[in-house]
Design an enzyme around this catalytic site. Structure first.
Site, PDB file in Angstrom:
ATOM      1  N   LYS A   1     -36.478 -43.425  34.838  1.00  0.00           N
ATOM      2  CA  LYS A   1     -36.975 -42.478  35.443  1.00  0.00           C
ATOM      3  C   LYS A   1     -36.888 -42.745  37.008  1.00  0.00           C
ATOM      4  O   LYS A   1     -36.972 -43.558  37.358  1.00  0.00           O
ATOM      5  CB  LYS A   1     -38.431 -42.211  35.236  1.00  0.00           C
ATOM      6  CG  LYS A   1     -39.113 -41.051  35.823  1.00  0.00           C
ATOM      7  CD  LYS A   1     -40.400 -40.664  35.167  1.00  0.00           C
ATOM      8  CE  LYS A   1     -41.176 -39.381  35.874  1.00  0.00           C
ATOM      9  NZ  LYS A   1     -40.062 -38.390  35.812  1.00  0.00           N
TER      10      LYS A   1
ATOM     11  N   HIS B   1     -43.813 -44.487  32.679  1.00  0.00           N
ATOM     12  CA  HIS B   1     -42.543 -44.102  32.115  1.00  0.00           C
ATOM     13  C   HIS B   1     -41.446 -44.852  31.968  1.00  0.00           C
ATOM     14  O   HIS B   1     -41.463 -46.109  32.337  1.00  0.00           O
ATOM     15  CB  HIS B   1     -42.082 -42.722  32.962  1.00  0.00           C
ATOM     16  CG  HIS B   1     -42.971 -41.489  32.800  1.00  0.00           C
ATOM     17  ND1 HIS B   1     -43.843 -41.291  33.635  1.00  0.00           N
ATOM     18  CD2 HIS B   1     -42.740 -40.441  32.150  1.00  0.00           C
ATOM     19  CE1 HIS B   1     -44.393 -40.007  33.199  1.00  0.00           C
ATOM     20  NE2 HIS B   1     -43.694 -39.648  32.235  1.00  0.00           N
TER      21      HIS B   1
END
Ligand code: NAD
Length: 269
Positions: A158, A154
């Site tokens: 995050k 990601h």
């Protein structure tokens, strides 16, 4: 169908407003924001880059639940309790995309679903949910001579790992083998870990750039390897899936549903 968006000025909120405006059978009922948000008072559509619609972003969630057939919530776990109260009071179907609820909050969602249709998913992408269903099927077919590892990547912003979606893949794999994920999961490896134990489900997380979300589920035996991969190109996959779920709630009985119910991907369905 009249759809209200709570948290309509957020990243997902804006995408949802755009998606409602271009989806046949959907009508925007309004949008709310949290206290002190700078978007309060703005036109809901204009804030999302669309032509004016005459609906003003307000703090009045109760009124939005009252006038909507279904509400979509991608906000914060702290906002869920009050939204559940209004969903029950006005029998407004509720699509919950917000992640990060603790056990107590999760139990409250389950309880509320006895009186109203609630769809909750860690990931509203139709493709990811198809892959979750496949993961369960594959882990039912393959015994524990196949080691299961889950890899996710990601964007650099995050703050949690592994991703909720990676955990959903792990739960599907564990379910296929009739075990509890908590009993077999290994979250990351570092240093002298010892040899891998049979039956473990391992997780690894990568972070970098603006990657929306990549997931791989790997089944590796001594002589062959199967990989299921999903790459998200845009957050639009979540808003499309959430609107699909919103339309699906029409005429549904009260209950706690997920995207596998919505898409008819449940085993045996
Ligand atoms: P964001 O911070 O951009 O948006 C959240 C919005 O909610 C903000 O505008 C905030 O002001 C608003 N908000 C907070 N409290 C509120 C309240 N009481 N009433 C109304 N609005 C309120 O975040 P985001 O990237 O849009 O993500 C939101 C949530 O959705 C996160 O929990 C994220 O993990 C989750 N998410 C889930 C999926 C999925 O498919 N399930 C996909 C993407 C994001």
């Amino acid at each position: 169908m009249k759809i209200g968006i709570v948290g309509c000025a957020g990243r997902m909120g804006q995408m949802l407003v755009q998606e409602v405006s271009k989806t046949r059978g959907c009508e925007l009922a309004g949008g709310t924001e949290g206290p002190n948000n700078t978007a309060l008072g703005a036109d809901v559509a204009v804030f999302s880059g669309l032509p004016e619609c005459g609906l003003i972003i307000s703090e009045d969630a109760e009124n939005l639940f009252r006038v909507s057939d279904v509400i979509i919530d991608f906000t914060l776990p702290a906002a869920t309790a009050q939204h559940l109260k209004f969903a029950q009071k006005y029998k407004t179907s509720f699509i919950l995309g917000t992640t990060g609820h603790d056990q107590q909050e999760y139990a409250a969602i389950e309880m509320a679903a006895k009186g109203v249709a609630i769809v909750k998913a860690m990931n509203f992408s139709i493709g990811v949910n198809a892959l979750i269903a496949l993961t369960e099927q594959l882990s039912t077919l393959l015994d524990d001579n196949f080691d299961i590892e889950i890899l996710e990547m990601h964007h650099k912003h995050k703050v949690d790992a592994p991703s909720g979606t990676a955990i959903a893949f792990g739960e599907a794999a564990a379910k296929g083998r009739s075990v509890e994920l908590n009993d077999v999961s290994v979250r990351g490896r570092n240093g002298k870990t010892g040899a891998r134990k049979k039956g473990e489900i391992g997780f690894a997380s990568l972070r970098g750039g603006e990657v929306v979300g990549n997931h791989s589920v790997i089944f590796a035996s001594d002589s062959e390897c199967i990989e299921l991969n999903h790459k998200a190109a845009s957050r639009g996959i979540f808003s499309k899936g959430a609107i699909y779920a919103a339309l699906w709630t029409k005429g549904q009985s009260p209950g706690f549903y997920d995207m596998l119910d919505v898409l008819g991907f449940k085993k045996g369905s």
